[in-house]
Design an enzyme around this catalytic site. Structure first.
Site, PDB file in Angstrom:
ATOM      1  N   GLU A 141       0.923  -1.430  -0.385  1.00  0.00           N
ATOM      2  CA  GLU A 141       0.058  -0.190   0.115  1.00  0.00           C
ATOM      3  C   GLU A 141       0.440   1.220   0.319  1.00  0.00           C
ATOM      4  O   GLU A 141       0.280   2.625  -0.622  1.00  0.00           O
ATOM      5  CB  GLU A 141      -0.807   0.245   1.387  1.00  0.00           C
ATOM      6  CG  GLU A 141      -1.776  -1.591   1.579  1.00  0.00           C
ATOM      7  CD  GLU A 141      -3.042  -0.706   0.167  1.00  0.00           C
ATOM      8  OE1 GLU A 141      -3.385   0.507  -0.279  1.00  0.00           O
ATOM      9  OE2 GLU A 141      -3.887  -2.120  -0.676  1.00  0.00           O
ATOM     10  N   SER A 149     -49.186 -27.928  37.800  1.00  0.00           N
ATOM     11  CA  SER A 149     -48.558 -28.442  38.060  1.00  0.00           C
ATOM     12  C   SER A 149     -47.543 -27.931  38.791  1.00  0.00           C
ATOM     13  O   SER A 149     -46.574 -28.438  39.864  1.00  0.00           O
ATOM     14  CB  SER A 149     -48.856 -30.225  38.415  1.00  0.00           C
ATOM     15  OG  SER A 149     -50.157 -30.062  38.527  1.00  0.00           O
TER      16      SER A 149
END
Length: 760
Positions: free
Chosen positions: A200, A473
């Site tokens: 780069e 229950s």
């Protein structure tokens, strides 16, 4: 004479006219020059002021918090101790989740090797909640499904403790927010940095933000090629464009880019600029979220930290920065491969690689992890619970966007086992049947797994947290606990009438029935609980009074008021699975209550603790009272409604309670072993009947989970206040132990209850 005089005058006039014109032109020229100088001065002043403005703006942003960094959510760290019950396969499962690579050479962190009953691990360095730990090489030896010994590999000395780093499971990214994972420059391998600058910006450390020679070179290359093949922007200019400017291609934007680059280079050193670039650069797209920075890019493509990338992987990541969409290795593998090989050739030509390294790297196939591995969809229900708790903490918005690390109690293996249990058991039913599971390590109230749907894909509705359904229950242990807490009035042997009863509930006549529509006459409290008998439960609840039942729900951890009516004694109230789990956390933990939580701690990006869970356990019921209830719940799992557990886990002790709502709309089971509490709900979102009881629907999911996890039998020492006592089978009253027809049951020790003679 006059003719000569006229000619002379004419020449004089012409000279005078020329002089006047010349003077006028001079004055005009001076005026233009002066005007141009003024304009130049104005432009210069504007440029100076603009430069100062840019300098202030850029310096302030660059010096402060440059980015909104998503919070990182981690699962729990797996701790390894001699004697800990964990199989070799479970440890390998965890290493696979952490993306460790099997490599017999163990050349670097993030690798492991396997030999018969040993696993050797080169653990990565990590900043844990209690501090930073360097990489560690250790060996784990297994014996009979447990860890037998842990050895420090280099010193070959046994150690008593080791741990793996926690798995990163999610980034909390807001809509339209960029996703990134910050890295410091010293964390980036030298070969990666060198390769990046080679590709780069080769003169990065020698120019002042802008490189005129690079611009001219790029211009010449583009002219000779007849198209744009090379850019002249320095790495600093790329950073300026990415951080401060748009992507529009205009002269003004290019000028701004150059000015900003010059300012950055003047104000900050090269290493600061390079580090910023590494964290800012765009690396790809994760669905609607932009992925930035090479730290996250490494995980995005390879599923591992940047420091563990191979040479070819580093070359690929550097190469695709030129155009992440164009060189996307998932969509365009041929382009990506060509680009990688070009970068490798440049590395070889610049002597970054030996010929052997170059040839080996070029021969490596292109490999990136599947995109599906990034979604962590299987953790979405758990992450929902984490987000909910984070909102309740009210962390400052700026803090939430600063890269904080959120450490949770998520157990990856328990989560996978819970998901598999749901998928396995529900595959035989139609797709409308839904499920929710919550797994809690109840001694500290740590939520370790959450399943909010029958599938792993986030449906948008987390049933574990948000579905409020009738619990059936499941409420009964609350009633029996309130009775057993009344020392001297009730015991496990106390007889309750199982005969017809008619009541008014919710302004309607109500005649409760047992599941089998039969009445048994007097039954013991223990039998009524273990076999989940409805009528005796209603009678017991009415004897205790609805306010006491409401108080019991509150003591166990229910945080909202619920209006009770007689039918509520059989579970005609609506709770979410997380609320049910909270009630049973207190029950399973022998009366010690703590609010369940997914969160362990939160730190900033540097490891400083911002939040740590510190709420203490509080006693809501005595250990003796809970011991009696546990006896009943163990009986339910042995001979009662959950007796299938005895066949599934012979010689193992478990406890639990089934629950079925009216018309078979909801199937529940909540049970626990020595360490884990598991809450299971099955039902349909439209509340239609599913035709399953707690025993036939939810209980098999519970069993499947523990078959994979392994059971730790419940061990409860009998409290000093409790002793085994003899009770009459017929009346339920205390009897001397030499009497016939007696039942030995645990009960509060009370000398006044001792009787001399036997019942006739």
């Amino acid at each position: 004479m006059s003719s000569k005089s006229n000619k002379s005058k004419t020449k004089t006039n012409k000279k005078q006219s020329a002089a006047v014109k010349s003077a006028k032109l001079g004055r005009l020229f001076k005026r233009w020059v002066f005007t141009l100088l003024k304009l130049a001065l104005v432009l210069f002043l504007i440029l100076v002021f603009y430069f100062i403005y840019l300098d202030s703006k850029i310096t302030k942003k660059f010096s402060g918090q440059k980015w909104q960094v998503p919070a990182q959510i981690y699962a729990r760290s797996m701790t390894l101790l001699p004697g800990k019950k964990i199989s070799q396969q479970q440890l390998l499962q965890q290493l696979d989740a952490l993306q460790y690579q099997r490599n017999a050479e163990l050349a670097s962190p993030g690798q492991y090797s396997v030999s018969r009953d040993h696993i050797t691990i080169y653990r990565r360095p990590f900043t844990f909640i209690d501090g930073y730990e360097t990489a560690q090489l250790f060996s784990v030896e297994f014996k009979r499904g447990s860890i037998h010994r842990i050895t420090q590999r280099l010193q070959e000395q046994p150690i008593n403790f080791a741990r793996l780093e926690p798995q990163l499971i999610e980034h909390l990214v807001s809509p339209h927010q960029e996703d990134r994972e910050l890295v410091r420059l010293e964390q980036v391998p030298e070969i990666f940095k060198d390769t990046l600058l080679l590709v780069e910006d080769r003169n990065f450390y020698h120019h002042h933000g802008v490189s005129p020679l690079a611009v001219l070179r790029a211009l010449w290359v583009n002219i000779t090629a007849g198209r744009t093949v090379q850019g002249g922007s320095t790495l600093t200019q790329q950073l300026a464009k990415n951080m401060y400017l748009s992507n529009e291609r205009t002269l003004l934007r290019k000028v701004n880019e150059a000015l900003i680059a010059i300012i950055l280079d003047y104000r900050f050193n090269k290493d600061q600029i390079l580090e910023a670039y590494l964290n800012e650069v765009f690396v790809g797209q994760k669905y609607a979220t932009a992925v930035h920075g090479v730290g996250l890019g490494s995980r995005f493509y390879f599923g591992k930290p940047l420091a563990e990338l191979s040479i070819s992987e580093s070359a690929l990541l550097v190469g695709l920065l030129k155009g992440p969409s164009y060189f996307d290795p998932r969509r365009h593998p041929e382009r990506a491969l060509q680009r990688r090989d070009l970068v490798l050739r440049l590395m070889f030509e610049q002597h970054f690689l030996s010929r052997h390294q170059y040839e080996a790297a070029v021969m490596e196939p292109l490999f990136v992890i599947p995109r599906a591995k990034l979604s962590n969809a299987s953790y979405s229900s758990y992450i929902d619970a984490v987000k909910k708790e984070l909102r309740q903490l009210n962390l400052a918005h700026q803090l939430r966007q600063s890269g904080i690390k959120v450490f949770t109690h998520l157990d990856i293996i328990a989560q996978q086992d819970a998901e598999e249990a749901v998928a396995s058991q529900l595959q035989k039913y139609d797709e409308a049947l839904q499920a929710a599971v919550i797994v809690t390590e109840y001694q500290q109230a740590d939520i370790v797994a959450v399943v909010g749907s029958r599938t792993q894909v986030d449906s948008g509705f987390n049933r574990a947290l948000d579905a409020k359904r009738q619990i059936g229950s499941i409420i009964k242990p609350v009633i029996y606990l309130e009775a057993l807490a009344q020392k001297g009035r009730y015991s496990l042997a106390t007889k309750i009438e199982d005969t017809a009863i008619r009541l008014r509930s919710n302004n309607q006549d109500w005649q409760p029935q047992n599941f089998d529509k039969q009445f048994r006459g007097p039954v013991s409290l223990l039998d009524a609980l273990a076999n989940s008998l409805n009528v005796p439960t209603v009678r017991l609840g009415l004897q205790l009074g609805l306010p006491n039942i409401s108080k019991g729900l509150e003591k166990l951890g229910l945080e909202r008021d619920i209006k009770l009516h007689p039918a509520a004694l059989l579970g005609a109230i609506e709770l979410s699975p997380i609320e049910v789990s909270q009630l049973y956390q207190t029950i399973a933990n022998s009366g010690l209550h703590r609010k369940q939580s997914t969160l362990l701690a939160i730190t900033d990006n540097n490891g400083h603790i911002l939040y740590q869970r510190q709420d203490a356990l509080t006693r809501r019921y005595s250990e003796a009272e809970m011991y009696l209830l546990h006896y009943g719940l163990i009986q339910a799992a042995t001979t009662g409604t959950a007796k299938s557990l005895t066949n599934a886990f012979p010689q193992q002790v478990l406890a639990g309670k089934t629950g079925t709502s009216s018309d078979y709309r909801d199937s529940w089971f909540v049970g626990f072993d020595q360490h884990k509490l598991v809450t299971v709900w099955l039902g349909k979102d439209n509340n239609n009947a599913i035709g399953l009881t707690g025993s036939s629907g939810a209980l098999p999911v519970f069993s499947r989970f523990f078959r994979q996890q392994g059971v730790s039998s419940i061990l409860r020492l009998m409290p000093e206040q409790i002793s085994l006592q003899a009770f009459s089978v017929t009346s339920g009253y205390p009897q001397p132990e030499h009497c016939s027809s007696i039942l030995l049951l645990p009960a509060f020790t009370d000398e006044s209850m001792v009787v001399d003679g036997c019942e006739n």
